[in-house]
Design a protein around this motif. Structure first.
Motif, PDB file in Angstrom:
ATOM      1  N   VAL A   1      41.244  32.819  30.198  1.00  0.00           N
ATOM      2  CA  VAL A   1      41.243  34.075  31.350  1.00  0.00           C
ATOM      3  C   VAL A   1      40.128  34.876  31.295  1.00  0.00           C
ATOM      4  N   LYS A   2      39.953  36.333  32.138  1.00  0.00           N
ATOM      5  CA  LYS A   2      39.031  37.262  31.747  1.00  0.00           C
ATOM      6  C   LYS A   2      38.713  37.586  30.771  1.00  0.00           C
ATOM      7  N   ASP A   3      37.206  37.478  30.420  1.00  0.00           N
ATOM      8  CA  ASP A   3      36.833  38.067  29.316  1.00  0.00           C
ATOM      9  C   ASP A   3      37.638  39.469  28.536  1.00  0.00           C
TER      10      ASP A   3
ATOM     11  N   GLN B   1      42.077  46.579  37.889  1.00  0.00           N
ATOM     12  CA  GLN B   1      42.498  46.524  40.042  1.00  0.00           C
ATOM     13  C   GLN B   1      42.091  44.745  39.386  1.00  0.00           C
ATOM     14  N   LEU B   2      41.990  44.667  40.901  1.00  0.00           N
ATOM     15  CA  LEU B   2      42.202  43.268  40.945  1.00  0.00           C
ATOM     16  C   LEU B   2      41.296  42.345  39.973  1.00  0.00           C
ATOM     17  N   PHE B   3      40.103  43.391  40.577  1.00  0.00           N
ATOM     18  CA  PHE B   3      38.740  42.593  39.613  1.00  0.00           C
ATOM     19  C   PHE B   3      38.976  42.407  37.679  1.00  0.00           C
TER      20      PHE B   3
ATOM     21  N   ASP C   1      50.275  39.998  36.162  1.00  0.00           N
ATOM     22  CA  ASP C   1      50.158  41.166  37.456  1.00  0.00           C
ATOM     23  C   ASP C   1      48.659  40.867  37.780  1.00  0.00           C
ATOM     24  N   HIS C   2      48.144  39.989  37.731  1.00  0.00           N
ATOM     25  CA  HIS C   2      46.838  39.864  38.202  1.00  0.00           C
ATOM     26  C   HIS C   2      47.370  39.096  39.982  1.00  0.00           C
ATOM     27  N   ALA C   3      48.829  38.150  39.312  1.00  0.00           N
ATOM     28  CA  ALA C   3      49.046  37.441  40.853  1.00  0.00           C
ATOM     29  C   ALA C   3      49.779  38.523  41.578  1.00  0.00           C
TER      30      ALA C   3
ATOM     31  N   LYS D   1      49.207  41.195  41.844  1.00  0.00           N
ATOM     32  CA  LYS D   1      48.087  42.269  43.051  1.00  0.00           C
ATOM     33  C   LYS D   1      47.498  41.181  43.866  1.00  0.00           C
ATOM     34  N   ARG D   2      47.042  40.653  42.707  1.00  0.00           N
ATOM     35  CA  ARG D   2      46.817  39.329  44.427  1.00  0.00           C
ATOM     36  C   ARG D   2      47.487  38.891  45.672  1.00  0.00           C
ATOM     37  N   LYS D   3      49.133  39.168  45.605  1.00  0.00           N
ATOM     38  CA  LYS D   3      49.857  38.662  47.030  1.00  0.00           C
ATOM     39  C   LYS D   3      49.959  40.124  47.853  1.00  0.00           C
TER      40      LYS D   3
ATOM     41  N   PRO E   1      32.338  35.546  31.954  1.00  0.00           N
ATOM     42  CA  PRO E   1      32.486  35.558  30.940  1.00  0.00           C
ATOM     43  C   PRO E   1      34.040  35.073  30.746  1.00  0.00           C
ATOM     44  N   ARG E   2      34.913  34.050  30.460  1.00  0.00           N
ATOM     45  CA  ARG E   2      35.949  34.070  30.436  1.00  0.00           C
ATOM     46  C   ARG E   2      36.860  33.769  29.022  1.00  0.00           C
ATOM     47  N   ARG E   3      37.243  33.924  28.558  1.00  0.00           N
ATOM     48  CA  ARG E   3      38.662  33.780  26.961  1.00  0.00           C
ATOM     49  C   ARG E   3      39.126  32.701  26.669  1.00  0.00           C
TER      50      ARG E   3
ATOM     51  N   ALA F   1      41.865  30.360  40.473  1.00  0.00           N
ATOM     52  CA  ALA F   1      42.967  31.748  40.358  1.00  0.00           C
ATOM     53  C   ALA F   1      41.721  32.960  40.805  1.00  0.00           C
ATOM     54  N   ARG F   2      40.526  32.807  40.437  1.00  0.00           N
ATOM     55  CA  ARG F   2      39.938  33.816  39.669  1.00  0.00           C
ATOM     56  C   ARG F   2      39.019  34.077  40.985  1.00  0.00           C
ATOM     57  N   GLY F   3      38.862  32.446  41.469  1.00  0.00           N
ATOM     58  CA  GLY F   3      37.607  33.831  42.627  1.00  0.00           C
ATOM     59  C   GLY F   3      37.635  34.481  43.838  1.00  0.00           C
ATOM     60  N   CYS F   4      37.154  34.534  44.441  1.00  0.00           N
ATOM     61  CA  CYS F   4      37.096  35.882  45.100  1.00  0.00           C
ATOM     62  C   CYS F   4      37.464  35.778  46.732  1.00  0.00           C
ATOM     63  N   ILE F   5      38.271  36.920  46.279  1.00  0.00           N
ATOM     64  CA  ILE F   5      39.524  37.361  47.593  1.00  0.00           C
ATOM     65  C   ILE F   5      38.746  37.582  48.620  1.00  0.00           C
TER      66      ILE F   5
ATOM     67  N   ILE G   1      36.175  37.388  54.461  1.00  0.00           N
ATOM     68  CA  ILE G   1      35.934  37.898  55.583  1.00  0.00           C
ATOM     69  C   ILE G   1      34.128  38.346  54.900  1.00  0.00           C
ATOM     70  N   SER G   2      33.317  37.770  53.487  1.00  0.00           N
ATOM     71  CA  SER G   2      32.277  37.803  53.536  1.00  0.00           C
ATOM     72  C   SER G   2      31.022  36.820  54.919  1.00  0.00           C
ATOM     73  N   TYR G   3      32.246  35.715  54.590  1.00  0.00           N
ATOM     74  CA  TYR G   3      31.728  35.084  55.920  1.00  0.00           C
ATOM     75  C   TYR G   3      31.907  34.957  57.289  1.00  0.00           C
TER      76      TYR G   3
HETATM   77  C1  HEM Z   1      28.615  36.865  49.415  1.00  0.00           C
HETATM   78  C2  HEM Z   1      28.921  37.773  49.250  1.00  0.00           C
HETATM   79  C3  HEM Z   1      30.216  37.636  47.900  1.00  0.00           C
HETATM   80  C4  HEM Z   1      29.728  36.583  46.940  1.00  0.00           C
HETATM   81  C5  HEM Z   1      28.402  36.372  46.240  1.00  0.00           C
HETATM   82  C6  HEM Z   1      30.931  36.970  46.173  1.00  0.00           C
HETATM   83  C7  HEM Z   1      31.346  36.780  44.689  1.00  0.00           C
HETATM   84  C8  HEM Z   1      32.599  37.020  43.566  1.00  0.00           C
HETATM   85  C9  HEM Z   1      32.782  36.335  42.448  1.00  0.00           C
HETATM   86  C10 HEM Z   1      31.642  35.498  41.629  1.00  0.00           C
HETATM   87  C11 HEM Z   1      33.719  36.768  42.045  1.00  0.00           C
HETATM   88  C12 HEM Z   1      34.513  36.349  40.536  1.00  0.00           C
HETATM   89  C13 HEM Z   1      34.397  37.320  40.231  1.00  0.00           C
HETATM   90  C14 HEM Z   1      33.961  37.035  38.316  1.00  0.00           C
HETATM   91  O1  HEM Z   1      35.171  36.110  37.604  1.00  0.00           O
HETATM   92  O2  HEM Z   1      33.985  37.834  37.132  1.00  0.00           O
HETATM   93  C15 HEM Z   1      34.367  37.243  43.044  1.00  0.00           C
HETATM   94  C16 HEM Z   1      35.848  37.540  42.560  1.00  0.00           C
HETATM   95  C17 HEM Z   1      36.127  39.053  43.804  1.00  0.00           C
HETATM   96  N1  HEM Z   1      35.505  39.462  44.833  1.00  0.00           N
HETATM   97 FE1  HEM Z   1      33.856  38.532  46.239  1.00  0.00          FE
HETATM   98  N2  HEM Z   1      32.149  37.970  46.477  1.00  0.00           N
HETATM   99  C18 HEM Z   1      31.764  38.471  47.682  1.00  0.00           C
HETATM  100  C19 HEM Z   1      32.337  38.910  48.932  1.00  0.00           C
HETATM  101  C20 HEM Z   1      33.208  40.283  48.556  1.00  0.00           C
HETATM  102  C21 HEM Z   1      33.697  41.253  49.449  1.00  0.00           C
HETATM  103  C22 HEM Z   1      33.937  40.386  50.708  1.00  0.00           C
HETATM  104  C23 HEM Z   1      35.164  41.264  48.847  1.00  0.00           C
HETATM  105  C24 HEM Z   1      35.926  42.452  50.371  1.00  0.00           C
HETATM  106  C25 HEM Z   1      36.241  42.389  50.986  1.00  0.00           C
HETATM  107  C26 HEM Z   1      34.755  40.719  47.282  1.00  0.00           C
HETATM  108  C27 HEM Z   1      35.860  41.320  46.687  1.00  0.00           C
HETATM  109  C28 HEM Z   1      36.361  40.073  45.587  1.00  0.00           C
HETATM  110  C29 HEM Z   1      37.394  40.721  44.840  1.00  0.00           C
HETATM  111  C30 HEM Z   1      38.332  41.691  45.041  1.00  0.00           C
HETATM  112  C31 HEM Z   1      36.985  40.246  43.869  1.00  0.00           C
HETATM  113  C32 HEM Z   1      38.649  39.711  42.528  1.00  0.00           C
HETATM  114  C33 HEM Z   1      39.463  38.745  42.155  1.00  0.00           C
HETATM  115  C34 HEM Z   1      40.074  38.497  41.796  1.00  0.00           C
HETATM  116  O3  HEM Z   1      39.569  37.903  39.897  1.00  0.00           O
HETATM  117  O4  HEM Z   1      41.392  38.203  42.101  1.00  0.00           O
HETATM  118  N3  HEM Z   1      34.472  40.276  47.549  1.00  0.00           N
HETATM  119  N4  HEM Z   1      32.992  37.184  44.502  1.00  0.00           N
END
Ligand code: HEM
Length: 522
Positions: free
Chosen positions: A104-106, A118-120, A127-129, A131-133, A397-399, A463-467, A471-473
């Motif tokens: 899990v997150k550290d 928050q989600l991050f 709780d994460h699931a 929020k993510r939903k 970091p993860r635990r 599951a903790r990959g970027c949501i 949008i970024s792409y």
């Molecule tokens: C090139 C652009 C982006 C990169 C490289 C990136 C990278 C990442 C990475 C590596 C994580 C995992 C963080 C962790 O495990 O501690 C993450 C999570 C997250 N990112 Fe991104 N991100 C990008 C763009 C975005 C954008 C545009 C948004 C919002 C619109 C966003 C919102 C989030 C959120 C809310 C999380 C937490 C997800 C969760 O734990 O469920 N990111 N991102």
């Protein structure tokens, strides 16, 4: 008498300090309760104190230095703190971050968290699931077209800025005032874009050319502060010192109190919370005024059938902060990186232009997403930029769970901090031949892409990959296609290399370029 009492107190403090910093670590090391002594140490200090990792972070390039140390010592596992292991092997990715991981997150997330998770930074899986939903509809691929007009609107604003700053032609005489700091403007663009998408907030940063905005204290009083400046400094101070989880409150207190460079950085970072609070509060005022707006904030307030979610205001503010924090700088870094790479590799830039010219018309000012979203070379350039210079490069970091976990075939005891740098994953020559070379073509062969994708983790994995990756792409595809189709560019100073400082993200410094319009009519 008084001197005697003071002397006793001084002795007491000295005794406690010596015990905490020297005796306890050495006893813990000798006891080796978790058996971590068998792993190579990053430094001889690493098994004794996390302060060594804080020092590494203060240098601003910890993922590169750590990857180098793994390679030089031929060690897939390095001990980077008394209770922390760094991995550098492609097979460790799924064990630490994959969908099936029990890690899990550290504790880092807990020590840096505010009053509401928050989600991050939420750690609890349920709780994460939940929020993510809540936010999944807003981030779903099928909803991307909902946000395209917001990206278009902001892109037109950036085009106006660049049009006004174009020199007449490649050969036209230049002064140093002709240089445009691409990194500065692209950051203003991503800040405006994410605030428009998430909160329907139309900011004026691209008009003023600065990051000055309104910040609001909890008592409702407002003041002016700098958005990106405070956000980046907030990330820098925290990312340097947070690695010693036990000492963090003390380190934070000392660095905020004792006059030094760090105290100054804390001061600059202070408005960040008030800035995001103001953005959330403004949106709430519009919600209360009955404005019907289509954005992420609406998803937080109501579910997809319009029924209220009844979240606490503190949770809403926390989610808003997380999204506008994570959603701007990362994408701006990716765009500055690819811009620098394309300018330095004219043949690749020219190949990308050819691909764009086949689908875009001369009067397409901002590239329509539909026309460019499936262009293979455009996607290959973006992915190669994300691979070579991942905006988030570090080991997240993860635990391990209390019962321990198997990582890379090793049984790692419970409650151990484990991580693998994204930089290391992306520079492994067994996955990416010539890993330091910018080669978009490596992504063009579908079979090769399929082979590399499990190890391509700019957005982390599982599951903790970027949501926000879709949008970024969307943002990256539209703006890169637009800029490359409309302009030509050169570095203002040949061979210039933009500076980077690795906080949580790889913060990019100025990227001065000269821009001019393409096409015979210009
Ligand atoms: C090139 C652009 C982006 C990169 C490289 C990136 C990278 C990442 C990475 C590596 C994580 C995992 C963080 C962790 O495990 O501690 C993450 C999570 C997250 N990112 Fe991104 N991100 C990008 C763009 C975005 C954008 C545009 C948004 C919002 C619109 C966003 C919102 C989030 C959120 C809310 C999380 C937490 C997800 C969760 O734990 O469920 N990111 N991102």
């Amino acid at each position: 008498m008084v001197f005697g009492a003071i002397s006793r107190e001084v002795h007491g403090v000295l005794f406690l300090t010596t015990t905490r910093f020297f005796i306890v670590p050495i006893v813990r090391y000798l006891c080796n309760a978790k058996g971590l002594r068998k792993y190579h140490n990053y430094s001889w200090l690493s098994p004794l104190t996390d302060l060594r990792h804080c020092y590494l972070s203060s240098q601003g390039r910890r993922s590169r230095d750590l990857t180098k140390a793994h390679v030089e010592r031929g060690a897939s596992i390095l001990r980077i703190g008394p209770n922390a292991l760094s991995f550098n092997h492609p097979d460790a990715i799924k064990d630490i971050y994959g969908h099936r991981t029990k890690c899990v997150k550290d504790v880092k997330e807990s020590i840096l968290a505010g009053t509401h998770r928050q989600l991050f930074d939420v750690i609890d899986k349920a709780d994460h699931a939940r929020k993510r939903k809540l936010l999944s509809a807003a981030f779903a691929t099928k909803n991307l077209e909902n946000w395209e007009y917001k990206v278009n609107y902001t892109s037109h604003r950036l085009v106006k800025v660049f049009d006004e700053r174009c020199v007449k032609s490649a050969g036209a005489p230049r002064s140093k005032d002709d240089a445009v700091d691409f990194n500065h403007w692209i950051n203003l663009w991503t800040i405006e874009a994410i605030n428009f998408i998430a909160l329907s907030s139309k900011m004026d940063l691209l008009d003023t050319g600065t990051d000055w905005v309104t910040a609001e204290r909890l008592d409702g009083t407002c003041y002016r502060a700098r958005y990106r400046h405070s956000q980046n400094h907030n990330a820098i101070v925290k990312s340097v010192f947070c690695w010693d989880y036990d000492l963090w409150p003390w380190i934070a207190w000392i660095t905020q109190s004792v006059p030094s460079k760090w105290k100054q950085l804390w001061k600059i970072s202070a408005p960040w919370g008030d800035i995001t609070y103001h953005q959330a509060s403004e949106r709430l005022r519009r919600y209360k005024a009955g404005e019907q707006l289509d954005d992420f904030f609406s998803c937080l307030m109501n579910d997809k059938n319009g029924a209220p979610n009844y979240l606490e205001w503190g949770e809403i503010v926390a989610e808003v902060s997380a999204i506008i924090d994570a959603g701007a700088e990362t994408t701006a870094i990716a765009l500055s990186n690819i811009m620098e790479l394309l300018i330095k590799h004219p043949a690749k830039l020219s190949a990308l232009r050819d691909e764009l010219s086949n689908v875009l018309d001369d009067d397409d000012v901002v590239a329509p997403f539909d026309k460019v979203k499936d262009l293979p070379y455009l996607k290959a350039c973006l992915d190669e930029g994300l691979r070579l210079s991942p905006p988030t490069s570090s080991g997240l970091p993860r635990r391990t769970p209390p019962e321990g976990a198997s990582i890379l075939g090793e049984w790692i005891p419970g409650d151990t901090s484990v991580s693998m740098t994204i930089y290391g994953a992306h520079h492994d020559p067994s996955i990416y031949p010539d890993p330091d070379v910018f080669k978009p073509e490596r992504w063009m062969d579908p079979a090769e892409r399929k082979r590399m994708e499990p190890y391509f983790i700019p957005f982390s994995a599982g599951a903790r990959g970027c949501i926000g990756r879709n949008i970024s792409y969307l943002e990256q595809i539209v703006i890169l296609a637009t800029i490359v189709h409309r302009y030509d560019f050169a570095l203002a100073t040949p061979n210039f290399v933009a500076e980077r400082f690795e906080a949580f993200n790889m913060i990019c410094g100025p990227l001065p370029i000269i821009i001019w319009r393409r096409g015979p009519q210009w």
